[in-house]
Design a protein around this motif. Structure first.
Motif, mmCIF file in Angstrom:
data_model
loop_
_atom_site.group_PDB
_atom_site.id
_atom_site.type_symbol
_atom_site.label_atom_id
_atom_site.label_comp_id
_atom_site.label_asym_id
_atom_site.label_seq_id
_atom_site.Cartn_x
_atom_site.Cartn_y
_atom_site.Cartn_z
ATOM 1 N N LYS A 14 0.837 -1.205 0.000
ATOM 2 C CA LYS A 14 0.000 0.000 0.000
ATOM 3 C C LYS A 14 0.870 1.252 0.000
ATOM 4 O O LYS A 14 0.600 2.202 -0.736
ATOM 5 N N TYR A 15 1.905 1.257 0.817
ATOM 6 C CA TYR A 15 2.793 2.418 0.896
ATOM 7 C C TYR A 15 3.483 2.683 -0.448
ATOM 8 O O TYR A 15 3.628 3.818 -0.878
ATOM 9 N N LEU A 16 3.913 1.607 -1.103
ATOM 10 C CA LEU A 16 4.588 1.738 -2.400
ATOM 11 C C LEU A 16 3.613 1.915 -3.551
ATOM 12 O O LEU A 16 4.041 2.125 -4.692
ATOM 13 N N GLU A 17 2.316 1.815 -3.255
ATOM 14 C CA GLU A 17 1.254 1.929 -4.256
ATOM 15 C C GLU A 17 1.488 0.955 -5.407
ATOM 16 O O GLU A 17 1.503 1.326 -6.577
ATOM 17 N N TRP A 18 1.660 -0.311 -5.056
ATOM 18 C CA TRP A 18 1.968 -1.345 -6.033
ATOM 19 C C TRP A 18 0.791 -2.300 -6.173
ATOM 20 O O TRP A 18 0.252 -2.787 -5.178
ATOM 21 N N GLY A 19 0.408 -2.595 -7.381
ATOM 22 C CA GLY A 19 -0.641 -3.562 -7.661
ATOM 23 C C GLY A 19 -2.016 -3.098 -7.208
ATOM 24 O O GLY A 19 -2.258 -1.906 -6.980
ATOM 25 N N PRO A 20 -2.920 -4.064 -7.065
ATOM 26 C CA PRO A 20 -4.289 -3.703 -6.676
ATOM 27 C C PRO A 20 -4.396 -3.200 -5.240
ATOM 28 O O PRO A 20 -5.389 -2.553 -4.884
ATOM 29 N N VAL A 21 -3.399 -3.466 -4.431
ATOM 30 C CA VAL A 21 -3.424 -3.036 -3.034
ATOM 31 C C VAL A 21 -3.426 -1.508 -2.949
ATOM 32 O O VAL A 21 -3.945 -0.934 -1.984
ATOM 33 N N ALA A 22 -2.895 -0.839 -3.957
ATOM 34 C CA ALA A 22 -2.851 0.627 -3.957
ATOM 35 C C ALA A 22 -4.254 1.223 -3.910
ATOM 36 O O ALA A 22 -4.449 2.306 -3.365
ATOM 37 N N GLN A 23 -5.237 0.508 -4.436
ATOM 38 C CA GLN A 23 -6.610 1.018 -4.476
ATOM 39 C C GLN A 23 -7.411 0.689 -3.217
ATOM 40 O O GLN A 23 -8.487 1.230 -3.015
ATOM 41 N N TRP A 24 -6.891 -0.197 -2.376
ATOM 42 C CA TRP A 24 -7.607 -0.594 -1.158
ATOM 43 C C TRP A 24 -7.543 0.512 -0.119
ATOM 44 O O TRP A 24 -6.606 1.308 -0.088
ATOM 45 N N SER A 25 -8.521 0.508 0.775
ATOM 46 C CA SER A 25 -8.485 1.487 1.864
ATOM 47 C C SER A 25 -7.481 1.012 2.919
ATOM 48 O O SER A 25 -7.164 -0.175 3.023
ATOM 49 N N TRP A 26 -7.011 1.969 3.720
ATOM 50 C CA TRP A 26 -6.059 1.619 4.771
ATOM 51 C C TRP A 26 -6.710 0.699 5.800
ATOM 52 O O TRP A 26 -6.029 -0.112 6.434
#
Length: 81
Positions: A14-26
């Motif tokens: 999430k921190y690196l904004e990589w893959g689909p995880v970048a779109q997930w909420s914290w």
């Protein structure tokens, strides 16, 4: 422990904004940490942690006794010959 590892991986992604995880909420990314805390609370409250520690101690004790018995038997048979 697996939940902590999963949480760390998701947090880095999430921190690196990589893959689909970048779109997930914290909230979704940090959920494994909350689940780990719940697991530890349940394990301590029900005695699961203590029971597992006692089982490991019993196993170690039994293995030590078996090794000692084998050593004593070997020495006994060696002296008798």
């Amino acid at each position: 422990m697996y939940l902590l590892g999963l949480g760390l991986v998701l947090m880095v992604l999430k921190y690196l904004e990589w893959g689909p995880v970048a779109q997930w909420s914290w909230w979704l990314v940090l959920t494994p940490f909350a689940l780990a805390a719940l697991w530890w609370a349940w394990a301590d409250a029900t005695g699961y942690t203590k029971r597992k520690a006692m089982e490991q101690d019993d196993k170690r004790r039994d293995e030590r006794r078996a090794r000692t018995k084998e050593a004593l038997d070997a020495n006994f048979h060696k002296r008798r010959r």
